[in-house]
Design an enzyme around this catalytic site. Sequence first.
Site, PDB file in Angstrom:
ATOM      1  N   THR A   1       0.771  -1.119  -0.184  1.00 26.66           N
ATOM      2  CA  THR A   1       0.316   0.342  -0.508  1.00 26.66           C
ATOM      3  C   THR A   1       0.882   0.833   0.228  1.00 26.66           C
ATOM      4  OG1 THR A   1      -0.098  -0.679   2.259  1.00 26.66           O
ATOM      5  CG2 THR A   1      -1.749  -1.248   0.771  1.00 26.66           C
ATOM      6  N   GLU A   2       2.504   1.300   0.368  1.00 24.83           N
ATOM      7  CA  GLU A   2       2.737   2.370   0.531  1.00 24.83           C
ATOM      8  C   GLU A   2       4.385   1.605   0.024  1.00 24.83           C
ATOM      9  OE1 GLU A   2       2.647   5.669   3.656  1.00 24.83           O
ATOM     10  OE2 GLU A   2       1.196   4.627   4.504  1.00 24.83           O
ATOM     11  N   ASN A   3       5.390   2.481  -0.778  1.00 21.10           N
ATOM     12  CA  ASN A   3       6.350   2.021  -1.009  1.00 21.10           C
ATOM     13  C   ASN A   3       6.869   2.918  -1.819  1.00 21.10           C
ATOM     14  OD1 ASN A   3       8.519   0.535  -2.798  1.00 21.10           O
ATOM     15  ND2 ASN A   3       9.144   0.437  -0.410  1.00 21.10           N
TER      16      ASN A   3
END
Length: 489
Positions: free
Chosen positions: A346-348
Amino acid sequence: MLQRCILRPYHVLAMVLCVSAGEDFDWTKNERTSFYYGTFPTGFSWGAGTSAYQTEGAWNIDGKGMSIWDAFAHKKGKIVANDTGDTSCEGYYRFKFLQEKYGGWQNVSMVNHFNDFANLCFERFGKKVKYWITFNNPWSIAVEGYETGEHAPGLKLKGTGAYKAAHHIIKAHAKVWHTYDMQWRSKQKGLVGISLTADWGEPVDITNQRDIEAAERYIQFYMGWFATPIFNGDYPQVMKDYIGRKSGQQGLGASRLPVFSPQEKSYIKGTCDFLGLGHFTTRYVTLKNYPSGLGDSYFADRDLAELVDPKWPDPGSEWLYSVPWGFRRLLNFVKTQYGNPMIYVTENGVSEKMLCTDLCDDWRMQYFKDYIDEMLKAIKDGVNVKGYTAWSLLDNFEWDEGYSERFGLYYVDFRNKNKPRYPKASVQFYKRIISSNGFPNQREVESWKRKAVETCSSSNQLLAAARRKSQGNQEHAGMQKAWPVHDEV
């Protein structure tokens, strides 16, 4: 080679507990292989993320009540340069909270309030939305909101606040999952999960059992704090042991870590249709004992120290080093610890320093290339990764760092009242990864980067021209203000 790395202490020192390493995860096997050219499975999902408060602006429009971040950011000295999210990217124009009344997540009544909110969302949007995330990065909510006070609501309840907040968040997540399962799933056919953000912790010495145990403690106090109850029904044993022991040494009658009842354990276990996973960086971890007499602290409870290798690239945030191989390690750890759940990253992403206005962000292209490839290797390892979301679509309000750090694929000129967007080179590079569903071959991938750098020069020219025009307008307005013009009589 690992023992020859020059390490420097990082700004966070933590504490720990003695627990055996995961039975299935091999801490001694760290394969740092060369770049793998290949594509992702058919149907793999790609995206780029944003956040409401970080991009919308319009903080007091259309009857919107005060959020904890509105209140927190308006206090002088809380945010770098005293920035606020009042306007941010003004995404609101393009398409009563509960902290003061109840004490936020310190109060168990928030569980029902949050469930009411989620139920309304299911009712209004469930026909279109099929993937629901109850909480994003609850570790940050608990630790930075109720332990260190760096984030809203800014409380410093050391040694107890974070654990209490997390306890209620986990209960709220479980209740929302059951609400959807009982009332909406059969009609809407959706899925409910949670998104946990975690750095990877690598033992300083992979042949030293104490370092291995410290590294596992790091992961369990970070991701396992939330994942283990949701997948297995209770907190990690190492957290219960360490916090309980330190609480006893401090003369407390009970552990500072709250306890789930047998009924709650059964209710919470298995409340995850998929796991959202946010990941940015890695730390080396070693044992460091913290005497209980130093006082209560989440960080002291872990008995460990975090270190970084000075050779790791660090293009932006002081805490964010590019260590791609840690991503693969983390994904494989999730696979072995939690029964290989369905994972959506979901986040990188990676930031740049505030004064950098060069839109040819080669470091970000390299970061995405390396991290996405390690994710591809993890899929080849058998990890059940179904999708990836780059952080972030736009430069935005980065919490306590204000606008001083930029993670966006698109540069936002916050000094311009219209908040214009300019594509960075990484936009074109990431588009190529998506359209090819991976990395077909070396020649093609190298051509993506060359073409992206060539096209970003035009964006740099547009940005420079817009700034010159804006500066000229401001100077002209200043002259008019200093020398008012009157009609001649």
